[in-house]
Design a protein around this motif. Structure first.
Motif, mmCIF file in Angstrom:
data_model
loop_
_atom_site.group_PDB
_atom_site.id
_atom_site.type_symbol
_atom_site.label_atom_id
_atom_site.label_comp_id
_atom_site.label_asym_id
_atom_site.label_seq_id
_atom_site.Cartn_x
_atom_site.Cartn_y
_atom_site.Cartn_z
ATOM 1 N N PHE A 280 65.128 7.942 49.310
ATOM 2 C CA PHE A 280 64.601 7.852 50.674
ATOM 3 C C PHE A 280 64.521 9.245 51.296
ATOM 4 O O PHE A 280 65.375 10.099 51.031
ATOM 5 N N ASP A 281 63.528 9.420 52.174
ATOM 6 C CA ASP A 281 63.373 10.712 52.840
ATOM 7 C C ASP A 281 64.118 10.779 54.174
ATOM 8 O O ASP A 281 63.886 11.679 54.976
ATOM 9 N N ARG A 282 65.009 9.819 54.406
ATOM 10 C CA ARG A 282 65.840 9.811 55.606
ATOM 11 C C ARG A 282 67.156 9.096 55.297
ATOM 12 O O ARG A 282 67.328 8.521 54.213
ATOM 13 N N LYS A 283 68.084 9.148 56.235
ATOM 14 C CA LYS A 283 69.382 8.511 56.046
ATOM 15 C C LYS A 283 69.313 7.020 56.388
ATOM 16 O O LYS A 283 68.483 6.586 57.195
ATOM 17 N N LEU A 284 70.185 6.254 55.757
ATOM 18 C CA LEU A 284 70.311 4.812 55.992
ATOM 19 C C LEU A 284 71.676 4.586 56.638
ATOM 20 O O LEU A 284 72.667 4.286 55.970
ATOM 21 N N ALA B 291 75.456 6.374 46.784
ATOM 22 C CA ALA B 291 76.423 7.415 46.444
ATOM 23 C C ALA B 291 76.284 8.644 47.332
ATOM 24 O O ALA B 291 77.250 9.398 47.527
ATOM 25 N N SER B 292 75.090 8.858 47.909
ATOM 26 C CA SER B 292 74.894 10.024 48.770
ATOM 27 C C SER B 292 75.713 9.939 50.049
ATOM 28 O O SER B 292 75.834 10.936 50.781
ATOM 29 N N LYS B 293 76.300 8.756 50.356
ATOM 30 C CA LYS B 293 77.227 8.650 51.485
ATOM 31 C C LYS B 293 78.504 9.458 51.226
ATOM 32 O O LYS B 293 79.167 9.920 52.164
ATOM 33 N N THR B 294 78.840 9.613 49.946
ATOM 34 C CA THR B 294 80.083 10.291 49.562
ATOM 35 C C THR B 294 79.824 11.621 48.882
ATOM 36 O O THR B 294 80.640 12.531 48.977
ATOM 37 N N ASP B 295 78.672 11.713 48.217
ATOM 38 C CA ASP B 295 78.398 12.838 47.326
ATOM 39 C C ASP B 295 77.091 13.523 47.741
ATOM 40 O O ASP B 295 76.000 12.980 47.538
ATOM 41 N N THR C 16 69.107 17.258 50.646
ATOM 42 C CA THR C 16 69.591 17.286 52.023
ATOM 43 C C THR C 16 68.712 16.418 52.930
ATOM 44 O O THR C 16 67.478 16.504 52.889
ATOM 45 N N GLY C 17 69.364 15.567 53.732
ATOM 46 C CA GLY C 17 68.639 14.696 54.643
ATOM 47 C C GLY C 17 68.064 13.459 53.997
ATOM 48 O O GLY C 17 67.445 12.627 54.668
ATOM 49 N N HIS C 18 68.275 13.314 52.695
ATOM 50 C CA HIS C 18 67.754 12.171 51.948
ATOM 51 C C HIS C 18 68.904 11.232 51.561
ATOM 52 O O HIS C 18 70.068 11.528 51.786
ATOM 53 N N GLU C 19 68.550 10.131 50.969
ATOM 54 C CA GLU C 19 69.548 9.139 50.541
ATOM 55 C C GLU C 19 69.124 8.563 49.193
ATOM 56 O O GLU C 19 67.927 8.320 48.950
ATOM 57 N N ASN C 20 70.106 8.392 48.303
ATOM 58 C CA ASN C 20 69.798 7.664 47.060
ATOM 59 C C ASN C 20 70.381 6.262 47.175
ATOM 60 O O ASN C 20 71.454 6.062 47.758
ATOM 61 N N LEU C 21 69.684 5.283 46.678
ATOM 62 C CA LEU C 21 70.125 3.890 46.809
ATOM 63 C C LEU C 21 69.817 3.129 45.535
ATOM 64 O O LEU C 21 68.699 3.195 45.016
ATOM 65 N N VAL C 22 70.828 2.427 45.052
ATOM 66 C CA VAL C 22 70.637 1.487 43.949
ATOM 67 C C VAL C 22 70.791 0.090 44.521
ATOM 68 O O VAL C 22 71.780 -0.202 45.200
ATOM 69 N N ILE C 23 69.809 -0.766 44.269
ATOM 70 C CA ILE C 23 69.882 -2.173 44.675
ATOM 71 C C ILE C 23 69.999 -3.022 43.414
ATOM 72 O O ILE C 23 69.241 -2.843 42.470
ATOM 73 N N LEU C 24 70.983 -3.924 43.401
ATOM 74 C CA LEU C 24 71.220 -4.789 42.240
ATOM 75 C C LEU C 24 71.185 -6.244 42.674
ATOM 76 O O LEU C 24 71.908 -6.641 43.590
ATOM 77 N N ILE C 25 70.352 -7.037 41.999
ATOM 78 C CA ILE C 25 70.299 -8.485 42.195
ATOM 79 C C ILE C 25 70.798 -9.136 40.904
ATOM 80 O O ILE C 25 70.162 -8.974 39.859
ATOM 81 N N PRO C 26 71.921 -9.858 40.931
ATOM 82 C CA PRO C 26 72.351 -10.579 39.716
ATOM 83 C C PRO C 26 71.366 -11.709 39.415
ATOM 84 O O PRO C 26 70.950 -12.441 40.322
ATOM 85 N N ILE C 27 70.987 -11.840 38.154
ATOM 86 C CA ILE C 27 70.070 -12.904 37.744
ATOM 87 C C ILE C 27 70.544 -13.495 36.419
ATOM 88 O O ILE C 27 71.361 -12.902 35.705
ATOM 89 N N ALA C 28 70.015 -14.651 36.089
ATOM 90 C CA ALA C 28 70.341 -15.276 34.812
ATOM 91 C C ALA C 28 69.741 -14.458 33.668
ATOM 92 O O ALA C 28 68.627 -13.944 33.793
ATOM 93 N N PRO C 29 70.453 -14.321 32.555
ATOM 94 C CA PRO C 29 69.854 -13.654 31.403
ATOM 95 C C PRO C 29 68.760 -14.532 30.802
ATOM 96 O O PRO C 29 68.750 -15.749 30.984
ATOM 97 N N GLY C 30 67.848 -13.895 30.099
ATOM 98 C CA GLY C 30 66.823 -14.645 29.382
ATOM 99 C C GLY C 30 65.625 -15.063 30.210
ATOM 100 O O GLY C 30 64.738 -15.749 29.703
ATOM 101 N N LEU C 31 65.556 -14.675 31.472
ATOM 102 C CA LEU C 31 64.418 -15.047 32.308
ATOM 103 C C LEU C 31 63.183 -14.235 31.920
ATOM 104 O O LEU C 31 63.275 -13.158 31.325
ATOM 105 N N GLU C 32 62.012 -14.758 32.283
ATOM 106 C CA GLU C 32 60.779 -14.017 32.074
ATOM 107 C C GLU C 32 60.753 -12.847 33.046
ATOM 108 O O GLU C 32 60.953 -13.016 34.251
ATOM 109 N N ASP C 33 60.528 -11.669 32.511
ATOM 110 C CA ASP C 33 60.578 -10.438 33.297
ATOM 111 C C ASP C 33 59.174 -9.841 33.363
ATOM 112 O O ASP C 33 58.661 -9.318 32.368
ATOM 113 N N ARG C 34 58.554 -9.927 34.541
ATOM 114 C CA ARG C 34 57.209 -9.373 34.731
ATOM 115 C C ARG C 34 57.203 -8.445 35.945
ATOM 116 O O ARG C 34 58.011 -8.610 36.866
#
Length: 497
Positions: free
Chosen positions: A315-319, A357-361, A367-385
């Motif tokens: 992101f080009d700004r803070k969250l 992690a940019s909240k701590t590191d 500078t002035g940016h933010e890195n973000l990882v978003i994780l959604i748990p899903i069932a294995p074996g689903l069709e991935d498109r």
């Protein structure tokens, strides 16, 4: 007598096994299909942003200390740890969010503010959880679990009988707390074990002790620093690394004894092989039928831990309203859980997790940016498109926007998605799983896939599809346990000779 040992895979388990075996004087070579070590804990760097691609919670610091202590070292010799406070934030919806504090007294006050009597209930809960943690992490998990007799000694059995072990974690939590959000908070840690709280043994309340008492930490520089440290330890002990080289076949002689491995580049002779790659892949793709422990039907009947849909965003700004770790529990947990385990399908109302992690590191983003990882748990074996990924991207970004107070999408300057197809391609992950085999009652200890081949002499397994189970600390332990098992058996052979 020194053995020539091939370790397949440079994830946490493979690295731990390699270093531990090299310390015993064996000639160890790690063969890894990817160009960088770490397995699921690889790092992606782009345009000044740094992302941990896999694990982001650093729990059970004692497990990491115990590993490095094997080599006369400490974690502080390799990286700096910061305890996060709050440990994480939980968003429950309707404007309600909890920042979970670090430290026992702060936790007592926090729990009591939510439910009268909850502070004392927390003390009782954590006292029992500590017994389980000391037994589990000190005794149970450092065993190869080849049979139940490994657990048949009075101290261990007596300790377990003093606690609630076999009833479900959900019932155990409900016996202590009434507030629905407190219950959700106490059930959350077992999501790392890959099973629903109603199907997880109360033994695993030890995870609450790890969470609330031992704390949530961050290695400055990210989880990749832990991988770097392990590679350094292994290299100094003489371990050789062959990166970007896939194993295509495990060579077995007519007497079903290991002779080496065939890679994409050459044939490497070996006395022993430790498979730290996906167990199902190793058996079904790298071994002939007669050399496999388990059939394809066996694997299809296993309860797998979830897979994940991940987004790596710059992101080009803070969250401002996000913490380092934020859990979005603003949709029903049981519905999402059912859509993972009971009726596997893409979640209709997904929960998700963010790591910033940019909240701590400061080094995690410009500078002035933010890195973000978003994780959604899903069932294995689903069709991935791609269109499905984009659909869920918009769902979570809408909810993220409601939380931070603006539409975050126009501020995304870097975007990458990662899901089932990538897990299969990068790690040969069975059904595209992210966390391995779920820790259910019927998949615990000797009921998990065996650490030692019953069909091939000199073939061993390590990692999240064998014992002790999913997660970074268990993987770290798994590598040490298989190394100790090999040393015990090879020492026995030397004495018999």
């Amino acid at each position: 007598m020194s053995k020539k040992i091939i370790v397949i895979g440079a994830g946490f388990a493979g690295l731990a096994a390699a270093a531990s075996l090299a310390q015993k004087g064996h000639a160890v070579t790690v063969v890894e299909k990817n160009k960088e070590p770490g397995g699921r804990a690889r790092v992606w760097k782009q345009d000044g942003f740094v992302f941990d691609m896999g694990p982001s919670f650093y729990w059970m610091p004692d497990v990491f200390e115990r590993f490095f202590a094997r080599f006369g070292q400490r974690t502080s010799d390799h990286y700096d740890l910061v305890r996060l406070d709050p440990s994480y934030k939980v968003v429950f919806g309707a404007g309600e969010e909890w920042a979970v504090p670090a430290g026992r007294q702060a936790l007592r006050d926090f729990f009591e503010s939510k439910e009268t009597g909850a502070a004392e209930a927390l003390e009782r809960f954590l006292a029992e959880a500590k017994v389980k943690y000391d037994l589990g992490m000190g005794e149970l998990v450092y065993r190869p679990s080849l049979n139940w007799m490994e657990y048949a000694h009075p101290g261990l059995i007596g300790g377990l009988l003093k606690t609630k072990v076999f009833r479900s974690l959900r019932k155990h939590v409900q016996a202590h707390f009434k507030h629905p959000h407190l219950r959700s908070l106490m059930e959350f840690p077992v999501l790392f074990l890959g099973a629903a709280p109603q199907n997880t043994p109360a033994l695993y309340s030890l995870m609450n002790y790890a969470d609330l008492e031992l704390g949530t930490w961050y290695p400055k520089g990210g989880m990749g620093r832990v991988v770097e440290a392990m590679v350094k330890v292994a290299t100094e002990l003489g371990v050789q690394f062959r990166m970007g080289e896939a194993v295509e076949r495990i060579e077995v002689d007519p007497e079903r004894k290991i002779t080496g491995v065939l890679t994409s580049s050459t044939t490497l002779p070996a006395d022993l092989v430790v498979a730290g790659a996906d167990y199902h892949h190793v058996e079904q793709e790298l071994l002939p039928l007669a050399s496999r422990n388990y059939s394809e039907n066996y694997w299809q009947e296993r309860t797998m831990a979830p897979s994940s849909l991940l987004f790596f965003l710059g992101f080009d700004r803070k969250l401002d309203r996000l913490a380092h770790h934020t859990l979005f529990f603003d949709e029903p947990l049981d519905l999402h859980s059912s859509e993972i385990y009971d009726k596997p399908e893409w979640p209709s109302r997904p929960l998700f997790y963010t790591s910033c992690a940019s909240k701590t590191d400061d080094g995690a983003a410009p500078t002035g940016h933010e890195n973000l990882v978003i994780l959604i748990p899903i069932a294995p074996g689903l069709e991935d498109r791609e269109n499905i990924r984009e659909q869920y991207y918009n769902i979570v970004m809408e909810r993220l926007g409601q939380h931070v107070g603006f539409d975050p999408r126009p501020h995304v300057v870097l975007k990458r998605s990662y899901c089932i197809n990538d897990l299969k391609a990068d790690y040969n992950a069975f059904r595209g799983n992210a966390y391995g085999l779920a820790n259910t009652i019927m998949q615990t200890g000797p009921l998990r896939p065996s650490m030692k081949s019953r069909k091939v002499k000199g073939l061993y397994f390590t990692g999240q599809l064998t014992v002790p189970g999913p997660g970074v600390p268990p993987a770290l332990i798994s590598g040490q346990v298989v190394a100790d098992l090999i040393e015990k058996e090879t020492s026995g052979q030397r004495m018999r000779a």
